[in-house]
Write an enzyme that holds these catalytic residues in place. Sequence first.
Site, PDB file in Angstrom:
ATOM      1  N   GLU A  83      28.237   2.086  -9.319  1.00  0.00           N
ATOM      2  CA  GLU A  83      29.546   2.684  -9.064  1.00  0.00           C
ATOM      3  C   GLU A  83      29.647   3.252  -7.650  1.00  0.00           C
ATOM      4  O   GLU A  83      30.675   3.117  -6.988  1.00  0.00           O
ATOM      5  CB  GLU A  83      29.860   3.763 -10.100  1.00  0.00           C
ATOM      6  CG  GLU A  83      30.120   3.223 -11.501  1.00  0.00           C
ATOM      7  CD  GLU A  83      31.265   2.217 -11.554  1.00  0.00           C
ATOM      8  OE1 GLU A  83      32.148   2.252 -10.685  1.00  0.00           O
ATOM      9  OE2 GLU A  83      31.273   1.379 -12.476  1.00  0.00           O
ATOM     10  N   CYS A 124      44.589 -10.490 -12.201  1.00  0.00           N
ATOM     11  CA  CYS A 124      45.761  -9.741 -11.729  1.00  0.00           C
ATOM     12  C   CYS A 124      45.416  -9.095 -10.389  1.00  0.00           C
ATOM     13  O   CYS A 124      45.461  -7.888 -10.214  1.00  0.00           O
ATOM     14  CB  CYS A 124      46.155  -8.686 -12.757  1.00  0.00           C
ATOM     15  SG  CYS A 124      47.785  -7.953 -12.483  1.00  0.00           S
ATOM     16  N   CYS A 150      46.308 -15.237 -17.385  1.00  0.00           N
ATOM     17  CA  CYS A 150      46.386 -13.858 -17.871  1.00  0.00           C
ATOM     18  C   CYS A 150      46.687 -13.804 -19.363  1.00  0.00           C
ATOM     19  O   CYS A 150      47.651 -14.417 -19.838  1.00  0.00           O
ATOM     20  CB  CYS A 150      47.462 -13.094 -17.109  1.00  0.00           C
ATOM     21  SG  CYS A 150      47.655 -11.391 -17.671  1.00  0.00           S
ATOM     22  N   CYS A 207      54.043  -9.155 -19.888  1.00  0.00           N
ATOM     23  CA  CYS A 207      53.979  -8.417 -18.622  1.00  0.00           C
ATOM     24  C   CYS A 207      55.382  -8.087 -18.120  1.00  0.00           C
ATOM     25  O   CYS A 207      56.207  -8.964 -17.861  1.00  0.00           O
ATOM     26  CB  CYS A 207      53.233  -9.241 -17.575  1.00  0.00           C
ATOM     27  SG  CYS A 207      53.207  -8.469 -15.944  1.00  0.00           S
TER      28      CYS A 207
END
Length: 307
Positions: A49, A205, A215, A221
């Site tokens: 991270e 996306c 998608c 969407c």
Amino acid sequence: MTATTASASPTAPSPAALHDPVIGWFGEHARDLPWRRPEAGAWGVMVSEFMLQQTPVSRVLPVYEHWLARWPRPADLAAEPSGEAVRAWGRLGYPRRALRLHGAAVAITERHGGDVPADHAHLLALPGIGEYTAAAVASFAYGQRHAVLDTNVRRVFARAVTGVQYPPNATTAAERKLARSLLPEDEQTAARWAAASMELGALVCTAKNEDCSRCPISAQCAWRLAGKPAHEGPPRRGQTYAGTDRQVRGKLLAVLREAVEPVPQAVLDAVWDEPVQRARALDGLVADGLVEPLANGVYRLPHTSVT
DNA sequence: TAAGCGTGGCT
DNA sequence: TAGCCAAGCTT
């Protein structure tokens, strides 16, 4: 109340209509990344991270592998000078992250018995860990239920739910509220959802050239149903680099990273012609703790221990 | 709140 | 080609 860009579009799908398709898609298409394997552990998740903040996966992979092999536990890193972390960071960029990761390892060793804390507040208290990273580690490493709001997730929500092309420049309270409202109740499902919605933003996306044909929620969407209107409002803040102090700092630190012995001032002077900016950049590096000045105008990566 | 902070690949 | 962009944090 002013209008909020995170309010749901009239055609916004319900949370339940999003969870199953996105999590199902993730099961089929998730990348096999080393920090997602069980053996990575919480420390592996945390290291990844830090490295992934503003840095693409492809560039993180080799540095991550080297880092975990050399420092398999927080205490291993904490036992080294901070300069070794800066050196091992290589060319990932934003080297203050290396310093902060080292500082976090020291704090974990001193305050948490050498184990990455699972508590969100304890994570947030570590250097280099902010709202996103604390939630990410708690969710990915410990399976907890947190809204994990990174740039990918914010973009997915902006499009699928709010119906706009891009989220605001800075994360808003409305976005946090939206993210919480979309979080599955079940803890394990919530953690899966966090990883899945992020991966969807990273692979499908995307900011540019999104591929709606791949998608899993394109039919629902809000942005696509609205005809994919172009972004309105203030332009997103660009980054300048050429000619900035950042570029000079990068050149100076590159010399010091590759040097085994302390480096004389004259060697550093060779990286940049303009003396005022060069001095300012070097002073900044010293002030940040990334460079340690020795006597006689000689410099090296820091050997100081963090107190 | 907005600016500062690296680097390199891609279009 | 010259921006644009990539799992943010700190002050």
